[in-house]
Design an enzyme around this catalytic site. Structure first.
Site, PDB file in Angstrom:
ATOM      1  N   ASP A 102      -9.006  -3.322   5.438  1.00  0.00           N
ATOM      2  CA  ASP A 102      -9.922  -4.477   5.428  1.00  0.00           C
ATOM      3  C   ASP A 102     -10.553  -4.587   6.819  1.00  0.00           C
ATOM      4  O   ASP A 102     -11.530  -3.902   7.102  1.00  0.00           O
ATOM      5  CB  ASP A 102      -9.126  -5.720   5.021  1.00  0.00           C
ATOM      6  CG  ASP A 102      -9.983  -6.973   4.945  1.00  0.00           C
ATOM      7  OD1 ASP A 102     -11.210  -6.876   5.051  1.00  0.00           O
ATOM      8  OD2 ASP A 102      -9.419  -8.082   4.780  1.00  0.00           O
ATOM      9  N   ASP A 158      -0.476  -6.141  -3.950  1.00  0.00           N
ATOM     10  CA  ASP A 158       0.096  -7.346  -4.561  1.00  0.00           C
ATOM     11  C   ASP A 158      -0.846  -8.528  -4.489  1.00  0.00           C
ATOM     12  O   ASP A 158      -1.713  -8.632  -3.620  1.00  0.00           O
ATOM     13  CB  ASP A 158       1.400  -7.728  -3.858  1.00  0.00           C
ATOM     14  CG  ASP A 158       1.154  -8.286  -2.461  1.00  0.00           C
ATOM     15  OD1 ASP A 158       0.480  -7.606  -1.665  1.00  0.00           O
ATOM     16  OD2 ASP A 158       1.596  -9.410  -2.176  1.00  0.00           O
TER      17      ASP A 158
HETATM   18  P1  IMP Z   1      -6.391  -5.062   7.624  1.00  0.00           P
HETATM   19  O1  IMP Z   1      -5.285  -4.999   8.632  1.00  0.00           O
HETATM   20  O2  IMP Z   1      -7.292  -6.266   7.835  1.00  0.00           O
HETATM   21  O3  IMP Z   1      -7.193  -3.780   7.535  1.00  0.00           O
HETATM   22  O4  IMP Z   1      -5.738  -5.348   6.221  1.00  0.00           O
HETATM   23  C1  IMP Z   1      -5.077  -4.364   5.517  1.00  0.00           C
HETATM   24  C2  IMP Z   1      -3.854  -4.921   4.827  1.00  0.00           C
HETATM   25  O5  IMP Z   1      -4.151  -6.169   4.217  1.00  0.00           O
HETATM   26  C3  IMP Z   1      -3.412  -3.971   3.725  1.00  0.00           C
HETATM   27  O6  IMP Z   1      -2.293  -3.220   4.179  1.00  0.00           O
HETATM   28  C4  IMP Z   1      -3.017  -4.887   2.600  1.00  0.00           C
HETATM   29  O7  IMP Z   1      -1.629  -5.127   2.668  1.00  0.00           O
HETATM   30  C5  IMP Z   1      -3.694  -6.195   2.877  1.00  0.00           C
HETATM   31  N1  IMP Z   1      -4.860  -6.415   1.991  1.00  0.00           N
HETATM   32  C6  IMP Z   1      -6.160  -6.447   2.374  1.00  0.00           C
HETATM   33  N2  IMP Z   1      -6.968  -6.699   1.347  1.00  0.00           N
HETATM   34  C7  IMP Z   1      -6.173  -6.825   0.256  1.00  0.00           C
HETATM   35  C8  IMP Z   1      -6.438  -7.099  -1.143  1.00  0.00           C
HETATM   36  O8  IMP Z   1      -7.581  -7.257  -1.613  1.00  0.00           O
HETATM   37  N3  IMP Z   1      -5.329  -7.146  -1.949  1.00  0.00           N
HETATM   38  C9  IMP Z   1      -4.068  -6.961  -1.498  1.00  0.00           C
HETATM   39  N4  IMP Z   1      -3.782  -6.711  -0.201  1.00  0.00           N
HETATM   40  C10 IMP Z   1      -4.819  -6.640   0.667  1.00  0.00           C
END
Ligand code: IMP
Ligand code: MG
Length: 174
Positions: A102, A158
Site C-alpha cells: 500500500d 484479512d
Molecule cells: P503498507 O505498509 O502501507 O505498504 O501496507 C502493507 C500492509 O498493509 C500489508 O502487509 C497488509 O497487511 C496491509 N494491507 C494493506 N492494504 C490491505 C487490504 O486492502 N486488505 C488487507 N490488508 C491490507
C-alpha cells in the site's frame, strides 16, 4: 456465518498471476542458486506457499510477522514487527514477499532490516499493488495485480483477521 462476497480476483486469475510472477522471478534469478524467501506473516503465507511452489528457483524460507493495521481496516502510524530472521542472509539473495503493498512502508522497513544483514541482493514482491498511496521511492520489484484505494480480503488477506482462507480476493463494502 455465510456472507456475500464481491469477488474481485478469482482463484483462476490469482493462479495465473502467481505463475507469471514465478516465471519473472525465475528469469531474474537463473544464475543465483538458492534464494532466501522472507514471508511477511500473516497475510503473505498463502501467496508465498503458492509462489515458491510455482518457482523453479530453489528457495529457503524465513518468516517475519509484521502488522500496520490498527483495527483491521485503518492503517496504523507505524509498523510493528515480531520475530527475527532465523537464517543468515549475509552474501545471499533475498526475496521479501508480502500479500499487498500500500504505502510501501512495510516492504521498505523490512528491506532495510534485511539490508543491514549484508545480503548480496534484496528484492521485494507483492501479489497486489495498491497504487494510490505509495511513497515515490517504494515500488516493489515484482507485483501482480493492481487496485485503487480499496480494501480487499481473501487469499491470505484479512478483514479484521477473518477470511484469510478464501481462495479468491474480494472487495470489502464499507
Ligand atoms: P503498507 O505498509 O502501507 O505498504 O501496507 C502493507 C500492509 O498493509 C500489508 O502487509 C497488509 O497487511 C496491509 N494491507 C494493506 N492494504 C490491505 C487490504 O486492502 N486488505 C488487507 N490488508 C491490507
Ligand atoms: Mg501485512
Amino acid at each position: 456465518m455465510a456472507r456475500d462476497h464481491t469477488v474481485l480476483f478469482s482463484a483462476d486469475k490469482i493462479a495465473e498471476t502467481v505463475s507469471e510472477l514465478a516465471v519473472r522471478i525465475d528469469r531474474d534469478h537463473s544464475d543465483d542458486g538458492v534464494v532466501v524467501v522472507v514471508v511477511v506473516l500473516k497475510g503473505a503465507a498463502i501467496f508465498a506457499a503458492d509462489l515458491v511452489r510455482a518457482m523453479r528457483t530453489e528457495t529457503e524460507l524465513a518468516y517475519l510477522t509484521a502488522s500496520s493495521y490498527l483495527d483491521g481496516f485503518t492503517p496504523g502510524e507505524s509498523m510493528s514487527l515480531r520475530g527475527d530472521l532465523d537464517l543468515d542472509v549475509a552474501g545471499r539473495d533475498v526475496l521479501i514477499v508480502d500479500d499487498i503493498i500500500d504505502t510501501g512502508r512495510t516492504l521498505s522497513e523490512l528491506s532495510t532490516l534485511v539490508a543491514d544483514r549484508r545480503p548480496r541482493r534484496v528484492a521485494t514482491a507483492a501479489l497486489v499493488s495498491k497504487t494510490s498511496r505509495r511513497a515515490p521511492d517504494a515500488e516493489p520489484n515484482y507485483h501482480g495485480l493492481e487496485i485503487g484505494d480499496e480494501f480487499i480480503y481473501g487469499y491470505g488477506l484479512d478483514w479484521d483477521e477473518r477470511y484469510r482462507d478464501l481462495p479468491f480476493i474480494a472487495l470489502a463494502s464499507p
